[in-house]
Write a protein that holds these residues in place. Structure first.
Motif, PDB file in Angstrom:
ATOM      1  N   VAL A 192      17.238  -5.112  -4.083  1.00 43.15           N
ATOM      2  CA  VAL A 192      16.175  -5.974  -3.561  1.00 43.15           C
ATOM      3  C   VAL A 192      16.297  -6.197  -2.050  1.00 43.15           C
ATOM      4  CG1 VAL A 192      15.193  -8.307  -3.641  1.00 43.15           C
ATOM      5  CG2 VAL A 192      15.607  -7.064  -5.753  1.00 43.15           C
ATOM      6  N   PRO A 193      17.476  -6.565  -1.502  1.00 46.53           N
ATOM      7  CA  PRO A 193      17.532  -6.786  -0.049  1.00 46.53           C
ATOM      8  C   PRO A 193      17.115  -5.565   0.786  1.00 46.53           C
ATOM      9  CG  PRO A 193      19.442  -7.771  -1.084  1.00 46.53           C
ATOM     10  CD  PRO A 193      18.728  -6.989  -2.148  1.00 46.53           C
ATOM     11  N   PRO A 194      17.613  -4.350   0.481  1.00 50.79           N
ATOM     12  CA  PRO A 194      17.122  -3.211   1.262  1.00 50.79           C
ATOM     13  C   PRO A 194      15.631  -2.940   1.040  1.00 50.79           C
ATOM     14  CG  PRO A 194      19.044  -2.561  -0.041  1.00 50.79           C
ATOM     15  CD  PRO A 194      18.703  -3.957  -0.402  1.00 50.79           C
ATOM     16  N   ALA A 195      15.135  -3.190  -0.166  1.00 45.47           N
ATOM     17  CA  ALA A 195      13.714  -2.962  -0.444  1.00 45.47           C
ATOM     18  C   ALA A 195      12.845  -3.933   0.350  1.00 45.47           C
ATOM     19  CB  ALA A 195      13.438  -3.093  -1.933  1.00 45.47           C
ATOM     20  N   VAL A 196      13.285  -5.177   0.452  1.00 42.96           N
ATOM     21  CA  VAL A 196      12.540  -6.181   1.233  1.00 42.96           C
ATOM     22  C   VAL A 196      12.542  -5.786   2.706  1.00 42.96           C
ATOM     23  CG1 VAL A 196      12.569  -8.575   2.023  1.00 42.96           C
ATOM     24  CG2 VAL A 196      12.886  -8.061  -0.396  1.00 42.96           C
ATOM     25  N   THR A 197      13.692  -5.323   3.196  1.00 42.89           N
ATOM     26  CA  THR A 197      13.770  -4.876   4.592  1.00 42.89           C
ATOM     27  C   THR A 197      12.837  -3.707   4.835  1.00 42.89           C
ATOM     28  OG1 THR A 197      16.075  -5.588   4.694  1.00 42.89           O
ATOM     29  CG2 THR A 197      15.342  -4.031   6.370  1.00 42.89           C
ATOM     30  N   LEU A 198      12.857  -2.739   3.937  1.00 41.24           N
ATOM     31  CA  LEU A 198      11.991  -1.571   4.076  1.00 41.24           C
ATOM     32  C   LEU A 198      10.516  -1.972   4.025  1.00 41.24           C
ATOM     33  CD1 LEU A 198      11.994   1.493   4.349  1.00 41.24           C
ATOM     34  CD2 LEU A 198      12.000   1.633   1.870  1.00 41.24           C
ATOM     35  N   LEU A 199      10.175  -2.900   3.152  1.00 40.70           N
ATOM     36  CA  LEU A 199       8.799  -3.375   3.057  1.00 40.70           C
ATOM     37  C   LEU A 199       8.369  -4.067   4.353  1.00 40.70           C
ATOM     38  CD1 LEU A 199       6.380  -3.670   1.074  1.00 40.70           C
ATOM     39  CD2 LEU A 199       7.314  -5.902   0.501  1.00 40.70           C
ATOM     40  N   SER A 200       9.247  -4.883   4.909  1.00 37.38           N
ATOM     41  CA  SER A 200       8.929  -5.579   6.155  1.00 37.38           C
ATOM     42  C   SER A 200       8.754  -4.600   7.311  1.00 37.38           C
ATOM     43  CB  SER A 200      10.028  -6.580   6.499  1.00 37.38           C
ATOM     44  OG  SER A 200      10.132  -7.546   5.489  1.00 37.38           O
ATOM     45  N   THR A 254       5.221  -1.750  10.994  1.00 37.58           N
ATOM     46  CA  THR A 254       4.853  -0.453  11.558  1.00 37.58           C
ATOM     47  C   THR A 254       3.361  -0.192  11.371  1.00 37.58           C
ATOM     48  OG1 THR A 254       7.056   0.399  11.084  1.00 37.58           O
ATOM     49  CG2 THR A 254       5.321   2.019  11.472  1.00 37.58           C
ATOM     50  N   VAL A 255       2.872  -0.450  10.179  1.00 35.51           N
ATOM     51  CA  VAL A 255       1.450  -0.216   9.908  1.00 35.51           C
ATOM     52  C   VAL A 255       0.573  -1.132  10.761  1.00 35.51           C
ATOM     53  CG1 VAL A 255      -0.325  -0.452   8.128  1.00 35.51           C
ATOM     54  CG2 VAL A 255       1.789   0.726   7.615  1.00 35.51           C
ATOM     55  N   ARG A 256       0.996  -2.377  10.926  1.00 32.90           N
ATOM     56  CA  ARG A 256       0.211  -3.309  11.744  1.00 32.90           C
ATOM     57  C   ARG A 256       0.190  -2.909  13.205  1.00 32.90           C
ATOM     58  NH1 ARG A 256       2.657  -8.951  10.242  1.00 32.90           N
ATOM     59  NH2 ARG A 256       2.055  -9.263  12.390  1.00 32.90           N
ATOM     60  N   THR A 257       1.201  -2.167  13.649  1.00 32.53           N
ATOM     61  CA  THR A 257       1.255  -1.743  15.042  1.00 32.53           C
ATOM     62  C   THR A 257       0.593  -0.387  15.247  1.00 32.53           C
ATOM     63  OG1 THR A 257       3.348  -2.915  15.276  1.00 32.53           O
ATOM     64  CG2 THR A 257       2.831  -1.290  16.953  1.00 32.53           C
ATOM     65  N   VAL A 258       0.947   0.581  14.425  1.00 32.34           N
ATOM     66  CA  VAL A 258       0.494   1.953  14.615  1.00 32.34           C
ATOM     67  C   VAL A 258      -0.944   2.149  14.123  1.00 32.34           C
ATOM     68  CG1 VAL A 258       0.947   4.354  13.956  1.00 32.34           C
ATOM     69  CG2 VAL A 258       2.839   2.841  14.521  1.00 32.34           C
ATOM     70  N   GLY A 259      -1.327   1.481  13.038  1.00 31.62           N
ATOM     71  CA  GLY A 259      -2.649   1.675  12.455  1.00 31.62           C
ATOM     72  C   GLY A 259      -3.804   1.441  13.412  1.00 31.62           C
TER      73      GLY A 259
END
Length: 126
Positions: free
Chosen positions: A19-27, A32-37
């Motif tokens: 869960v902790p790495p998955a939450v980090t990856l999700l964040s 990234t999407v909010r910046t690059v999109g």
């Protein structure tokens, strides 16, 4: 706005230890999407036009849909019998009507928006 919902479902998608790495990856993915999109969207609109931008946006929805379709979900069997959708909705509404905590949460969510709109109307704003 939707991050909380994704984080809530995270434990049913990945193992507890992941869960902790998955939450980090999700964040990282969200940021990234909010910046690059928007940058890519602006480049596509400027170089190829609005129709191309809408076409690319539509096609990008295929990647997550195919990923979800190909995913092998672990289905947990339940000892309880299946119930119809109508019965489930009725039971959920009945539970909500009897739960003072849920009614209070709904009231807190509805009241400020009504109050905000009434103050705007008195002030002459839409």
């Amino acid at each position: 706005m939707f991050a909380g919902r994704f984080l809530m479902v995270m434990t049913s998608i990945v193992e507890r230890r992941d869960v902790p790495p998955a939450v980090t990856l999700l964040s990282v993915g969200f940021n990234t999407v909010r910046t690059v999109g928007p940058a890519l969207g602006g480049i596509i609109v400027a170089s190829s036009g609005l129709l191309t931008a809408f076409t690319v946006t539509t096609l990008t929805y295929l990647v997550p849909l195919v990923t979800i379709w190909r995913c092998k979900w672990k289905v947990r069997s339940s000892p309880l019998p299946r119930e119809s959708m109508r019965t489930a909705i009725y039971d959920g509404l009945r539970f909500t009507a009897m739960s003072s905590e849920i009614k209070a949460a709904i009231a807190r969510g509805i009241w400020p928006s009504k109050h905000r709109h009434s103050r705007a109307a008195v002030a002459g704003r839409p």
